[in-house]
Design a protein around this motif. Structure first.
Motif, short mmCIF file in Angstrom:
data_model
loop_
_atom_site.label_atom_id
_atom_site.label_comp_id
_atom_site.label_asym_id
_atom_site.label_seq_id
_atom_site.Cartn_x
_atom_site.Cartn_y
_atom_site.Cartn_z
N ALA A 192 55.31 -5.98 98.59
CA ALA A 192 54.97 -5.73 97.20
C ALA A 192 55.95 -6.46 96.28
O ALA A 192 57.12 -6.65 96.62
CB ALA A 192 55.01 -4.23 96.90
N VAL A 193 55.46 -6.87 95.12
CA VAL A 193 56.32 -7.44 94.09
C VAL A 193 56.69 -6.32 93.13
O VAL A 193 55.81 -5.69 92.52
CB VAL A 193 55.62 -8.59 93.33
CG1 VAL A 193 56.51 -9.09 92.19
CG2 VAL A 193 55.27 -9.72 94.28
N VAL A 194 57.97 -6.04 93.01
CA VAL A 194 58.46 -4.90 92.25
C VAL A 194 59.14 -5.39 90.97
O VAL A 194 60.13 -6.13 91.03
CB VAL A 194 59.46 -4.06 93.08
CG1 VAL A 194 59.91 -2.84 92.28
CG2 VAL A 194 58.83 -3.63 94.40
N HIS A 195 58.62 -4.98 89.83
CA HIS A 195 59.26 -5.22 88.54
C HIS A 195 60.19 -4.03 88.31
O HIS A 195 59.72 -2.90 88.17
CB HIS A 195 58.23 -5.34 87.43
CG HIS A 195 57.27 -6.48 87.63
ND1 HIS A 195 57.23 -7.56 86.78
CD2 HIS A 195 56.34 -6.72 88.59
CE1 HIS A 195 56.29 -8.40 87.19
NE2 HIS A 195 55.74 -7.91 88.30
N ALA A 196 61.49 -4.28 88.27
CA ALA A 196 62.46 -3.19 88.30
C ALA A 196 63.21 -3.08 86.97
O ALA A 196 63.66 -4.09 86.42
CB ALA A 196 63.46 -3.41 89.43
N TRP A 197 63.33 -1.85 86.50
CA TRP A 197 64.08 -1.58 85.27
C TRP A 197 65.00 -0.40 85.49
O TRP A 197 64.65 0.57 86.18
CB TRP A 197 63.14 -1.26 84.11
CG TRP A 197 63.84 -0.85 82.85
CD1 TRP A 197 64.30 -1.67 81.85
CD2 TRP A 197 64.18 0.49 82.45
NE1 TRP A 197 64.89 -0.92 80.85
CE2 TRP A 197 64.83 0.42 81.20
CE3 TRP A 197 63.98 1.74 83.03
CZ2 TRP A 197 65.30 1.53 80.53
CZ3 TRP A 197 64.46 2.87 82.36
CH2 TRP A 197 65.10 2.76 81.12
N ASN A 198 66.19 -0.47 84.90
CA ASN A 198 67.14 0.62 84.99
C ASN A 198 67.90 0.69 83.67
O ASN A 198 68.10 -0.33 83.00
CB ASN A 198 68.12 0.41 86.14
CG ASN A 198 68.90 1.68 86.48
OD1 ASN A 198 68.33 2.64 87.00
ND2 ASN A 198 70.19 1.69 86.19
N ARG A 199 68.32 1.91 83.31
CA ARG A 199 69.06 2.04 82.05
C ARG A 199 70.34 1.22 82.06
O ARG A 199 70.80 0.77 81.02
CB ARG A 199 69.36 3.52 81.78
CG ARG A 199 68.13 4.29 81.30
CD ARG A 199 68.41 5.76 81.07
NE ARG A 199 68.65 6.47 82.32
CZ ARG A 199 68.88 7.78 82.39
NH1 ARG A 199 68.91 8.50 81.30
NH2 ARG A 199 69.07 8.36 83.56
N SER A 200 70.92 1.02 83.24
CA SER A 200 72.05 0.10 83.40
C SER A 200 71.48 -1.19 83.99
O SER A 200 71.16 -1.25 85.18
CB SER A 200 73.11 0.68 84.35
OG SER A 200 73.61 1.90 83.84
N PRO A 201 71.33 -2.25 83.18
CA PRO A 201 70.64 -3.47 83.64
C PRO A 201 71.26 -4.12 84.87
O PRO A 201 70.56 -4.75 85.65
CB PRO A 201 70.73 -4.40 82.42
CG PRO A 201 70.93 -3.48 81.25
CD PRO A 201 71.74 -2.34 81.78
N ASP A 202 72.57 -3.97 85.03
CA ASP A 202 73.23 -4.60 86.17
C ASP A 202 72.66 -4.13 87.50
O ASP A 202 72.65 -4.88 88.49
CB ASP A 202 74.74 -4.32 86.13
CG ASP A 202 75.44 -5.04 84.98
OD1 ASP A 202 74.80 -5.93 84.39
OD2 ASP A 202 76.60 -4.71 84.69
N VAL A 203 72.20 -2.89 87.55
CA VAL A 203 71.64 -2.34 88.79
C VAL A 203 70.37 -3.10 89.17
O VAL A 203 70.17 -3.48 90.33
CB VAL A 203 71.35 -0.84 88.65
CG1 VAL A 203 70.72 -0.28 89.92
CG2 VAL A 203 72.64 -0.07 88.32
N ALA A 204 69.51 -3.35 88.18
CA ALA A 204 68.27 -4.10 88.44
C ALA A 204 68.59 -5.54 88.83
O ALA A 204 67.96 -6.09 89.76
CB ALA A 204 67.38 -4.07 87.21
N LEU A 205 69.54 -6.15 88.18
CA LEU A 205 69.91 -7.53 88.49
C LEU A 205 70.46 -7.63 89.91
O LEU A 205 70.14 -8.57 90.65
CB LEU A 205 70.94 -8.04 87.49
CG LEU A 205 70.42 -8.27 86.07
CD1 LEU A 205 71.59 -8.52 85.10
CD2 LEU A 205 69.45 -9.44 86.04
N SER A 206 71.28 -6.67 90.30
CA SER A 206 71.85 -6.67 91.65
C SER A 206 70.75 -6.52 92.70
O SER A 206 70.77 -7.20 93.74
CB SER A 206 72.87 -5.53 91.79
OG SER A 206 73.37 -5.45 93.10
N LEU A 207 69.77 -5.67 92.43
CA LEU A 207 68.67 -5.46 93.36
C LEU A 207 67.82 -6.72 93.47
O LEU A 207 67.37 -7.08 94.57
CB LEU A 207 67.83 -4.27 92.90
CG LEU A 207 66.92 -3.60 93.92
CD1 LEU A 207 67.72 -3.03 95.08
CD2 LEU A 207 66.11 -2.49 93.26
#
Length: 301
Positions: A20-35
């Motif tokens: 699956a292609v997952v569009h990821a968002w988190n209140r702390s953007p660094d977490v999404a970038l790391s993932l």
């Protein structure tokens, strides 16, 4: 995927590994970038507007946010961004009555809503998650391909429980049962630990119980594992948190008038471990001293 805590992040990883292609968002953007750096199938999004704009319609937006305000705030932001026919799925722990309310709210905007109780903890990434989902057949059709990736196998480990709210209701009861099972194991092991003259090896007992015993379970597996490392537990504070689902289960038993004494007592024991019974115990000590002249221990609590 909105919300990349321990569960949300690992679910995004399992989805990405499953194709699956997952569009990821988190209140702390660094977490999404790391993932996103871990897997090419994860696309970090800096805002909810960017996330929604990047998804082809009809969209599926999966929430893994804390219950209550955080989820309501995300939905408030999402509603004007989504289009009729899109599906919102709340896979975090949420009170089933909130899920019923949200389903009605989204339906007015032409949106579909699903609730999914998810069990599996930190081992779900490797072993798959048990998913208890509620919502319409139309909403299920949008979510089912991804549910099958998250589950232990496409045809096992997940269930469409019924209408919106039913998934979180079943998960709520699941967690209430979990409270009781944990409490029973803890009490039994504590009794054996207290029988000093027998010098019982708790690690050996729990390992033996794992094979053929009627009390074998994943909770017993976990207990056997940590008791192999440490039976004294001297460095562990006797504090057990409660996430809320045990409280909701007990409230449901009161509303129904259906007795649930084991779950209720297990919840009360968690409150006691948090120090919530300390003042009452001080009062008990003073009353006992008052009528019987019994000594009272003084000092720091």
């Amino acid at each position: 995927m909105l919300g990349l805590g321990k569960m949300g992040a690992n679910m995004a990883r399992r989805l990405a590994r499953g194709g699956a292609v997952v569009h990821a968002w988190n209140r702390s953007p660094d977490v999404a970038l790391s993932l996103a750096q871990e897997h090419a199938n994860v696309l970090a999004r800096g805002s909810l507007a960017e996330l929604v704009a990047g998804l082809a319609t009809p969209r599926l937006v999966w929430l893994m946010l804390p219950a209550g305000r955080a989820t309501d705030e995300a939905l408030h932001t999402l509603l004007p961004l989504l289009s009729p026919g899109d599906t919102v799925l709340d896979g975090a722990n949420a009170y089933y009555k909130d899920s019923q309310r949200r389903a009605a709210q989204l339906a007015q905007a032409g949106l579909h809503f699903m609730d999914a109780g998810v069990s599996g903890g930190i081992w779900g990434l490797q072993n798959g998650y048990a998913l208890m989902v509620g919502g319409s057949a139309r909403a299920l059709a949008a979510a089912e391909p991804f549910i099958k990736i998250l589950a232990p196998a496409p045809d096992t480990g997940w269930l469409h429980c019924g209408v919106a709210g039913s998934g979180h209701f079943v998960k709520m009861v699941h967690n209430g049962i979990e409270y009781g099972m944990m409490q029973a194991l803890a009490e039994g092991l504590a009794l054996m630990n207290g029988k000093r003259e027998f010098d019982i090896d708790l690690a050996a007992v729990t390992e033996m119980w794992r094979h053929g015993s009627v009390v074998r379970s994943w909770l017993l597996d976990l207990a056997a594992e940590f008791l192999q490392r440490d039976q004294a537990l001297d460095d562990i504070q006797p504090y057990v948190a409660d996430s809320g689902e045990g409280r909701w289960t007990v409230l449901e038993s009161v509303e129904q008038g259906t007795p649930a004494p084991v779950t209720s007592l297990a919840l009360m024991m968690r409150f006691a471990s948090q120090g919530q019974g300390d003042y009452a115990n001080k009062l008990l000590a003073m009353m006992r001293s008052g009528f019987g002249g019994h000594a009272v221990k003084e000092g720091e609590a």
